[in-house]
Design an enzyme around this catalytic site. Structure first.
Site, PDB file in Angstrom:
ATOM      1  N   SER A 254       0.856  -1.192   0.000  1.00 64.98           N
ATOM      2  CA  SER A 254       0.000   0.000   0.000  1.00 64.98           C
ATOM      3  C   SER A 254       0.886   1.233   0.000  1.00 64.98           C
ATOM      4  O   SER A 254       2.113   1.131   0.032  1.00 64.98           O
ATOM      5  CB  SER A 254      -0.899   0.005   1.236  1.00 64.98           C
ATOM      6  N   LYS A 255       0.233   2.385  -0.006  1.00 64.15           N
ATOM      7  CA  LYS A 255       0.968   3.651  -0.040  1.00 64.15           C
ATOM      8  C   LYS A 255       1.968   3.777   1.103  1.00 64.15           C
ATOM      9  O   LYS A 255       2.960   4.475   0.988  1.00 64.15           O
ATOM     10  CB  LYS A 255      -0.023   4.814   0.050  1.00 64.15           C
ATOM     11  N   ARG A 256       1.652   3.117   2.223  1.00 62.40           N
ATOM     12  CA  ARG A 256       2.565   3.185   3.364  1.00 62.40           C
ATOM     13  C   ARG A 256       3.969   2.733   2.963  1.00 62.40           C
ATOM     14  O   ARG A 256       4.956   3.102   3.569  1.00 62.40           O
ATOM     15  CB  ARG A 256       2.083   2.271   4.492  1.00 62.40           C
ATOM     16  N   GLY A 258       5.526   3.429   0.297  1.00 58.38           N
ATOM     17  CA  GLY A 258       6.154   4.341  -0.668  1.00 58.38           C
ATOM     18  C   GLY A 258       5.347   4.378  -1.947  1.00 58.38           C
ATOM     19  O   GLY A 258       4.183   3.987  -1.961  1.00 58.38           O
TER      20      GLY A 258
END
Ligand code: GLU
Length: 490
Positions: A254-256, A258
């Site tokens: 996920s965006k977490r 990067g």
């Protein structure tokens, strides 16, 4: 012979992420390998969340990755339209058909009522599914609900017994209990829009999709979809559910973790070929050793048999490494075309580049090519070739320029540069060597301060290449500037 027809069916509610791109790629490779048809269908029935911009970004990302579609937006085929929002009459038609057959019914229960039932079921320790309250409504009851201003949804009447088996090309036979795992799910919402599980079946059937290749998160939807295929008498396609992609910490990517959007990778300077090659390896392998593939080779070698059941782990370092490999494979001309927009954006080069400037750019790239991992790196790494306005790395200044004799050494080099007939190794090296004796130092003690003076840091291409590229005037100016800076510090 049946032509293979596969599809990529993104919902345009955000960017094209790594997971979606990998799904698209496996479909595209499968189609190309089998001389089949790759359909692009935009699943935009969530009107509140779907946007034209998001659709465009997805199309741009697919184009960047070189995944051309044979039918879809901009490429009309026999089974369009390829936007779900333009196919609403079809979903209505098939929902009506299911109702006529007694395989679907209107449900007037409100979300609040459903929530209450759910809580009750949980309290009783029962599985939570729709209790068929509205399955046999009388005409009076319906009229009553309508008078109350309720608008109905349409539910599918799922099978009451037995199992639905998904014969998955990757996961094998997966069985779902019809009573416990498939309830009477909604197929048409109260606003007249179809749900995903319904629209996807109508479209895959009408678009003659032969193989549904998609993320494993959809495996649990598959028995619902199969029951609809069967109810409507549509042939059931083959299914292939590909493994999920995890981040380095083994949680879903996920965006977490990067950047995950394809266009963001593009901006950072990943090459299309590196992206495609790397994405192909997220869940697929040819054998245990080969990691680098040309695109034709991927098409030739791709098969669903070699897609793993296990989740894939996204490893940004491996992608970066691969990008460096493909950057080094580019001809200087091609590398220049890739880098030009970055240099223009940084203000290093004008919109119209004359041949002299281009030549200068090519000479710089010849030196930088072995060092680049991302195209965007070429901005910082080349800054001092294009402008005098760059930062001096203070740590490096502290370490290298404060050594005894630095000022004298720089002055000496300055004279050598002024006197050399041509700024190249042949002419400068002998002059530098004389300096070594004079100062009782090694070549590095002479070259390092010079490098810092010219580039602001201690890593750069070979010093003679840097000197030649910068030219006498700029070299002398930068040494002078550095000496003044040292003067000020003391
Ligand atoms: N629109 C769905 C998604 O983006 C498609 C799933 C499917 O391939 O069936 O998840």
């Amino acid at each position: 012979m049946n032509t293979v027809r596969v599809r990529f069916a993104p919902s345009p509610t955000g960017y094209l992420h790594v997971g979606g791109a990998r799904t698209a790629l496996f479909n595209w490779l499968y189609a190309r390998h089998h001389d089949g048809v790759f359909v692009l269908r935009i699943e935009d029935t969530d009107l509140a969340r779907s946007t034209d911009e998001a659709t465009q970004v997805i199309l741009d990302a697919l184009q960047f990755l070189g995944m051309d579609w044979d039918e879809g937006p901009g490429v009309e085929g026999d089974y369009g339209p390829y936007y779900q929002s333009k196919r609403l009459d079809l979903y209505g038609k098939y929902a009506d058909k299911l109702m006529e057959m007694g395989r679907a019914y209107k449900c007037y229960c409100t979300p609040e009522e459903l929530e209450k039932k759910r809580e009750e079921q949980i309290k009783q320790g029962q599985a939570t599914h729709y209790d068929r309250h509205c399955l046999h409504l009388t005409a009076e009851q319906e009229a009553q609900y309508q008078a109350e201003g309720r608008t109905p949804v349409i539910r599918f009447k799922s099978l009451d017994e037995g199992v639905t088996e998904v014969d998955d090309m990757i996961r094998g036979k997966v069985r779902f209990d019809n009573v416990a795992q498939v309830d009477d799910f909604v197929i048409m919402k109260s606003d007249g829009m179809p749900t995903y599980n319904f629209a996807v079946v109508v479209d895959d059937a009408l678009m003659r999709i032969t193989h549904v290749i998609r993320g494993e998160d959809h495996l649990s939807n598959t028995p619902k979809q199969i029951q609809i295929y069967q109810a409507l008498g549509f042939p059931v396609p083959r299914f292939a559910h590909i493994p999920m992609i995890l981040g380095p910490d083994k949680s879903l990517l996920s965006k977490r973790h990067g950047a995950t959007s394809v266009m963001q990778f593009k901006e950072e300077g990943y090459l299309s070929h590196a992206m495609v090659n790397y994405l192909a390896l997220l869940g697929w392998s040819y054998d245990d050793s080969q990691t680098l593939f040309s695109i034709p080779e991927l098409i030739e070698k791709f098969s669903l048999e070699r897609v793993s059941k296990n989740p894939a782990v996204f490893d940004i370092q491996k992608l970066e490494w691969m990008n460096g490999v493909y950057i080094r494979e580019l001809s200087l001309e091609d590398l220049y075309s890739e880098i030009l927009p970055y240099w223009q954006q940084a203000g290093f080069l004008p919109q119209d580049v004359n041949s002299e400037l281009k030549d200068y750019g090519l000479r710089i790239l010849k030196e930088l090519q072995p060092r680049l991992k991302l195209l965007a790196d070429a901005v910082d790494l080349a800054r001092y070739f294009f402008t005098d306005d760059y930062e001096y790395n203070q740590e490096v200044v502290e370490k290298i320029l404060t050594k005894p004799q630095t000022k004298e050494i720089l002055k000496y080099i300055s004279e050598a540069v002024a006197n050399a007939s041509v700024l190249d190794e042949e002419n400068l090296k002998p002059l530098f060597k004389q300096g070594l004796e004079q100062f009782g130092v090694k070549m590095g003690d002479l070259i390092q301060p010079l490098r810092v003076a010219l580039t602001g840091t201690n890593v750069s291409p070979g010093i003679y290449d840097v000197l030649a590229l910068l030219g006498r005037e700029r070299v002398l100016e930068r040494i002078k500037r550095t000496l003044e800076m040292l003067e000020e510090r003391s």
